[in-house]
Design a protein around this motif. Structure first.
Motif, PDB file in Angstrom:
ATOM      1  N   MET A 292      25.828  -2.523 -10.951  1.00  0.00           N
ATOM      2  CA  MET A 292      24.481  -2.964 -11.203  1.00  0.00           C
ATOM      3  C   MET A 292      23.468  -2.073 -10.489  1.00  0.00           C
ATOM      4  SD  MET A 292      23.018  -5.093 -13.012  1.00  0.00           S
ATOM      5  CE  MET A 292      22.601  -6.749 -13.316  1.00  0.00           C
ATOM      6  N   SER A 293      23.799  -1.656  -9.284  1.00  0.00           N
ATOM      7  CA  SER A 293      22.891  -0.808  -8.520  1.00  0.00           C
ATOM      8  C   SER A 293      22.737   0.557  -9.193  1.00  0.00           C
ATOM      9  CB  SER A 293      23.418  -0.633  -7.103  1.00  0.00           C
ATOM     10  OG  SER A 293      22.593   0.225  -6.387  1.00  0.00           O
ATOM     11  N   GLY A 294      23.823   1.070  -9.773  1.00  0.00           N
ATOM     12  CA  GLY A 294      23.765   2.354 -10.467  1.00  0.00           C
ATOM     13  C   GLY A 294      22.876   2.282 -11.698  1.00  0.00           C
ATOM     14  N   MET A 295      22.959   1.177 -12.423  1.00  0.00           N
ATOM     15  CA  MET A 295      22.125   0.990 -13.615  1.00  0.00           C
ATOM     16  C   MET A 295      20.647   0.895 -13.225  1.00  0.00           C
ATOM     17  SD  MET A 295      22.217   0.800 -16.780  1.00  0.00           S
ATOM     18  CE  MET A 295      23.033  -0.149 -18.007  1.00  0.00           C
ATOM     19  N   ARG A 296      20.347   0.222 -12.121  1.00  0.00           N
ATOM     20  CA  ARG A 296      18.975   0.097 -11.649  1.00  0.00           C
ATOM     21  C   ARG A 296      18.431   1.470 -11.270  1.00  0.00           C
ATOM     22  NH1 ARG A 296      18.577  -4.149  -7.296  1.00  0.00           N
ATOM     23  NH2 ARG A 296      18.718  -5.497  -9.101  1.00  0.00           N
ATOM     24  N   THR A 297      19.237   2.300 -10.635  1.00  0.00           N
ATOM     25  CA  THR A 297      18.814   3.647 -10.235  1.00  0.00           C
ATOM     26  C   THR A 297      18.520   4.503 -11.463  1.00  0.00           C
ATOM     27  OG1 THR A 297      20.178   3.491  -8.250  1.00  0.00           O
ATOM     28  CG2 THR A 297      19.482   5.682  -8.928  1.00  0.00           C
ATOM     29  N   ILE A 298      19.361   4.387 -12.474  1.00  0.00           N
ATOM     30  CA  ILE A 298      19.159   5.161 -13.700  1.00  0.00           C
ATOM     31  C   ILE A 298      17.872   4.713 -14.399  1.00  0.00           C
ATOM     32  CG2 ILE A 298      20.075   5.583 -16.019  1.00  0.00           C
ATOM     33  CD1 ILE A 298      22.884   5.504 -14.758  1.00  0.00           C
ATOM     34  N   LEU A 299      17.657   3.400 -14.504  1.00  0.00           N
ATOM     35  CA  LEU A 299      16.455   2.898 -15.153  1.00  0.00           C
ATOM     36  C   LEU A 299      15.188   3.283 -14.376  1.00  0.00           C
ATOM     37  CD1 LEU A 299      17.585  -0.642 -16.357  1.00  0.00           C
ATOM     38  CD2 LEU A 299      17.080   1.359 -17.755  1.00  0.00           C
ATOM     39  N   THR A 300      15.263   3.234 -13.063  1.00  0.00           N
ATOM     40  CA  THR A 300      14.116   3.626 -12.246  1.00  0.00           C
ATOM     41  C   THR A 300      13.817   5.104 -12.434  1.00  0.00           C
ATOM     42  OG1 THR A 300      14.674   1.932 -10.616  1.00  0.00           O
ATOM     43  CG2 THR A 300      13.194   3.682  -9.901  1.00  0.00           C
ATOM     44  N   SER A 301      14.850   5.926 -12.458  1.00  0.00           N
ATOM     45  CA  SER A 301      14.667   7.363 -12.651  1.00  0.00           C
ATOM     46  C   SER A 301      14.074   7.664 -14.024  1.00  0.00           C
ATOM     47  CB  SER A 301      16.004   8.097 -12.496  1.00  0.00           C
ATOM     48  OG  SER A 301      16.524   7.904 -11.204  1.00  0.00           O
ATOM     49  N   LEU A 302      14.574   7.001 -15.050  1.00  0.00           N
ATOM     50  CA  LEU A 302      14.049   7.200 -16.396  1.00  0.00           C
ATOM     51  C   LEU A 302      12.590   6.750 -16.497  1.00  0.00           C
ATOM     52  CD1 LEU A 302      17.080   6.168 -18.642  1.00  0.00           C
ATOM     53  CD2 LEU A 302      16.152   8.458 -18.265  1.00  0.00           C
ATOM     54  N   THR A 303      12.265   5.653 -15.835  1.00  0.00           N
ATOM     55  CA  THR A 303      10.890   5.182 -15.829  1.00  0.00           C
ATOM     56  C   THR A 303       9.973   6.183 -15.149  1.00  0.00           C
ATOM     57  OG1 THR A 303      11.669   2.890 -15.767  1.00  0.00           O
ATOM     58  CG2 THR A 303       9.374   3.283 -15.125  1.00  0.00           C
ATOM     59  N   LEU A 304      10.433   6.730 -14.038  1.00  0.00           N
ATOM     60  CA  LEU A 304       9.645   7.723 -13.318  1.00  0.00           C
ATOM     61  C   LEU A 304       9.448   8.983 -14.156  1.00  0.00           C
ATOM     62  CD1 LEU A 304       8.244   8.502 -10.685  1.00  0.00           C
ATOM     63  CD2 LEU A 304      10.433   9.416  -9.906  1.00  0.00           C
ATOM     64  N   VAL A 305      10.503   9.453 -14.797  1.00  0.00           N
ATOM     65  CA  VAL A 305      10.400  10.630 -15.656  1.00  0.00           C
ATOM     66  C   VAL A 305       9.476  10.350 -16.840  1.00  0.00           C
ATOM     67  CG1 VAL A 305      11.715  12.121 -17.236  1.00  0.00           C
ATOM     68  CG2 VAL A 305      12.604  11.617 -14.957  1.00  0.00           C
ATOM     69  N   GLY A 306       9.539   9.163 -17.402  1.00  0.00           N
ATOM     70  CA  GLY A 306       8.662   8.784 -18.509  1.00  0.00           C
ATOM     71  C   GLY A 306       7.204   8.734 -18.081  1.00  0.00           C
ATOM     72  N   ALA A 307       6.941   8.209 -16.888  1.00  0.00           N
ATOM     73  CA  ALA A 307       5.568   8.138 -16.398  1.00  0.00           C
ATOM     74  C   ALA A 307       5.015   9.537 -16.154  1.00  0.00           C
ATOM     75  CB  ALA A 307       5.510   7.315 -15.114  1.00  0.00           C
ATOM     76  N   VAL A 308       5.829  10.419 -15.585  1.00  0.00           N
ATOM     77  CA  VAL A 308       5.382  11.797 -15.351  1.00  0.00           C
ATOM     78  C   VAL A 308       5.134  12.494 -16.688  1.00  0.00           C
ATOM     79  CG1 VAL A 308       6.106  14.057 -14.474  1.00  0.00           C
ATOM     80  CG2 VAL A 308       6.449  12.008 -13.082  1.00  0.00           C
ATOM     81  N   GLY A 309       6.012  12.287 -17.657  1.00  0.00           N
ATOM     82  CA  GLY A 309       5.836  12.888 -18.978  1.00  0.00           C
ATOM     83  C   GLY A 309       4.588  12.372 -19.680  1.00  0.00           C
ATOM     84  N   ALA A 310       4.329  11.073 -19.582  1.00  0.00           N
ATOM     85  CA  ALA A 310       3.132  10.503 -20.195  1.00  0.00           C
ATOM     86  C   ALA A 310       1.864  11.034 -19.521  1.00  0.00           C
ATOM     87  CB  ALA A 310       3.178   8.981 -20.115  1.00  0.00           C
ATOM     88  N   SER A 311       1.893  11.157 -18.206  1.00  0.00           N
ATOM     89  CA  SER A 311       0.740  11.702 -17.482  1.00  0.00           C
ATOM     90  C   SER A 311       0.467  13.141 -17.900  1.00  0.00           C
ATOM     91  CB  SER A 311       0.987  11.652 -15.974  1.00  0.00           C
ATOM     92  OG  SER A 311       1.169  10.327 -15.552  1.00  0.00           O
ATOM     93  N   TYR A 312       1.505  13.933 -18.018  1.00  0.00           N
ATOM     94  CA  TYR A 312       1.341  15.323 -18.446  1.00  0.00           C
ATOM     95  C   TYR A 312       0.788  15.378 -19.872  1.00  0.00           C
ATOM     96  CZ  TYR A 312       2.287  20.110 -19.763  1.00  0.00           C
ATOM     97  OH  TYR A 312       2.151  21.393 -20.210  1.00  0.00           O
ATOM     98  N   GLY A 313       1.269  14.504 -20.734  1.00  0.00           N
ATOM     99  CA  GLY A 313       0.781  14.475 -22.117  1.00  0.00           C
ATOM    100  C   GLY A 313      -0.698  14.136 -22.195  1.00  0.00           C
ATOM    101  N   VAL A 314      -1.129  13.138 -21.433  1.00  0.00           N
ATOM    102  CA  VAL A 314      -2.539  12.766 -21.420  1.00  0.00           C
ATOM    103  C   VAL A 314      -3.377  13.907 -20.855  1.00  0.00           C
ATOM    104  CG1 VAL A 314      -4.227  11.197 -20.364  1.00  0.00           C
ATOM    105  CG2 VAL A 314      -2.117  10.292 -21.337  1.00  0.00           C
ATOM    106  N   TRP A 315      -2.897  14.534 -19.783  1.00  0.00           N
ATOM    107  CA  TRP A 315      -3.615  15.660 -19.182  1.00  0.00           C
ATOM    108  C   TRP A 315      -3.744  16.809 -20.183  1.00  0.00           C
ATOM    109  CZ3 TRP A 315      -1.697  20.602 -17.738  1.00  0.00           C
ATOM    110  CH2 TRP A 315      -2.602  21.367 -17.021  1.00  0.00           C
ATOM    111  N   ALA A 316      -2.686  17.111 -20.914  1.00  0.00           N
ATOM    112  CA  ALA A 316      -2.715  18.207 -21.887  1.00  0.00           C
ATOM    113  C   ALA A 316      -3.704  17.921 -23.022  1.00  0.00           C
ATOM    114  CB  ALA A 316      -1.314  18.434 -22.446  1.00  0.00           C
ATOM    115  N   ILE A 317      -3.878  16.663 -23.374  1.00  0.00           N
ATOM    116  CA  ILE A 317      -4.808  16.299 -24.439  1.00  0.00           C
ATOM    117  C   ILE A 317      -6.253  16.403 -23.952  1.00  0.00           C
ATOM    118  CG2 ILE A 317      -5.636  14.349 -25.823  1.00  0.00           C
ATOM    119  CD1 ILE A 317      -2.706  13.465 -26.053  1.00  0.00           C
ATOM    120  N   ILE A 318      -6.505  16.001 -22.712  1.00  0.00           N
ATOM    121  CA  ILE A 318      -7.870  15.937 -22.197  1.00  0.00           C
ATOM    122  C   ILE A 318      -8.428  17.309 -21.842  1.00  0.00           C
ATOM    123  CG2 ILE A 318      -9.260  15.106 -20.260  1.00  0.00           C
ATOM    124  CD1 ILE A 318      -7.578  12.581 -20.295  1.00  0.00           C
TER     125      ILE A 318
END
Length: 81
Positions: free
Chosen positions: A1-27
């Motif tokens: 369970m702890s491994g799954m939580r780490t993977i989901l947290t990492s994916l969420t962090l990568v998604g947030a960074v990707g979304a931030s970069y996308g918004v920055w590139a548009i603006i």
């Protein structure tokens, strides 16, 4: 369970960074937009630049006059009556 939580947290962090970069590139404006903005600045027009210099010189003279007098020039130029 702890491994799954780490993977989901990492994916969420990568998604947030990707979304931030996308918004920055548009603006952020592209090269053509930057050149157009620079072309329309007052500093690019010699007549407007000279007008700005003249206006700044007048404002500095007013400030200098205000600093040299004891009158309250906020109530009107020339002192109190």
């Amino acid at each position: 369970m702890s491994g799954m939580r780490t993977i989901l947290t990492s994916l969420t962090l990568v998604g947030a960074v990707g979304a931030s970069y996308g918004v920055w590139a548009i603006i952020v404006p592209g090269e053509e937009k930057k050149k157009e903005l620079l072309k329309n600045l007052p500093e690019s027009n010699p007549a407007r630049m000279e007008e700005s210099r003249r206006r700044n010189a007048l404002m500095l003279q007013v400030l200098k006059d205000a600093a040299e007098t004891k009158d309250n020039i906020a109530r009107g130029y020339g002192g109190q009556k």
